[in-house]
Design a protein around this motif. Structure first.
Motif, PDB file in Angstrom:
ATOM      1  N   ALA A  35      51.063  59.969  37.925  1.00 15.96           N
ATOM      2  CA  ALA A  35      49.673  59.872  37.448  1.00 15.96           C
ATOM      3  C   ALA A  35      49.687  59.528  35.959  1.00 15.96           C
ATOM      4  O   ALA A  35      50.649  59.828  35.257  1.00 15.96           O
ATOM      5  CB  ALA A  35      48.934  61.181  37.690  1.00 15.96           C
ATOM      6  N   THR A 179      54.702  65.919  37.770  1.00 13.74           N
ATOM      7  CA  THR A 179      53.417  65.390  37.297  1.00 13.74           C
ATOM      8  C   THR A 179      52.445  66.527  36.993  1.00 13.74           C
ATOM      9  O   THR A 179      51.717  66.484  36.000  1.00 13.74           O
ATOM     10  CB  THR A 179      52.829  64.424  38.350  1.00 13.74           C
ATOM     11  OG1 THR A 179      53.771  63.368  38.580  1.00 13.74           O
ATOM     12  CG2 THR A 179      51.517  63.819  37.870  1.00 13.74           C
ATOM     13  N   LYS A 183      50.373  67.226  33.438  1.00 17.29           N
ATOM     14  CA  LYS A 183      48.915  67.101  33.500  1.00 17.29           C
ATOM     15  C   LYS A 183      48.216  68.337  32.923  1.00 17.29           C
ATOM     16  O   LYS A 183      47.014  68.326  32.702  1.00 17.29           O
ATOM     17  CB  LYS A 183      48.454  66.884  34.952  1.00 17.29           C
ATOM     18  CG  LYS A 183      48.845  65.543  35.552  1.00 17.29           C
ATOM     19  CD  LYS A 183      48.194  64.373  34.855  1.00 17.29           C
ATOM     20  CE  LYS A 183      46.767  64.175  35.315  1.00 17.29           C
ATOM     21  NZ  LYS A 183      46.147  62.982  34.709  1.00 17.29           N
TER      22      LYS A 183
END
Length: 194
Positions: A35, A179, A183
């Motif tokens: 992402a 990820t 994040k």
């Protein structure tokens, strides 16, 4: 002659039985960030370190009739350099500059805490539960933060998975967990000195 033929049949039967046992699989996963990251830094140096906190390279077994021969493993010297590269890439995407041994710079330590692979102990391998957990420690001169991030996947199979299939599954779970680490907005804030 008859004895020789009998020995030949026994050898063939032995090979057929051995064929039912699964051989160990050593995987070489390719963890990747999945992402985009929001840049919050301004090029400041950050020390990034990735370590293996697992107690064993074995993830578990693929089950089946002979689970003791169907182990799944990932070596530290294979996966840790890849995770180091991805962690440094994530820090760059967050707007910082990974700098080894940077004096007085914020520090990020990423630990691969757990990587597991579990299949039911049945005659035929029909499914697997795969999980990955990371622990992260981030600190600047005034603040520190510790978090744990995990991902898991349950996969069903029509036939016993080969090395390539299992490598992809473990890669996907590692990528998902990695990820999730980056994040977390708190990590960017602490690296930013907040």
């Amino acid at each position: 002659m008859r004895n020789r033929l009998l020995l030949g049949l026994i050898a063939v039967a032995g090979l057929a039985i051995a064929g039912c046992a699964s051989s160990p699989q050593q995987l070489s996963p390719q963890p990747k960030l999945t992402a985009p990251m929001a840049a919050v830094g301004h090029g400041q140096p950050v020390s990034v370190r990735v370590v293996d906190g697992r107690s064993s390279f074995s993830l578990g077994t693929r089950g089946g009739l002979y689970p003791e021969t169907s182990t799944v493993s990932v070596q530290s010297n294979d996966v840790i350099p890849k995770l180091q590269a991805e962690a440094e890439s994530a820090v760059r995407l967050l707007g910082f500059t990974p700098t080894p041994n940077a004096y007085n710079a914020p520090q990020l330590t990423l630990t691969l805490a757990e990587l597991k692979y579990q299949s039911p102990k049945e005659l035929y391998v029909t499914s697997a539960n795969i999980g990955a957990t990371f622990k992260v420690d981030v600190r600047n001169s005034v603040r520190s933060y510790t978090g744990r991030y995990g991902a898991s996947l349950e996969q069903r199979f029509g036939m016993a998975p080969n090395t390539a299939t299992n490598t992809k599954l473990v890669s996907d779970v590692l990528s998902d967990a990695l990820t999730r680490v980056f994040k977390d907005q708190t990590i960017g804030q602490v690296l930013n000195g907040q």
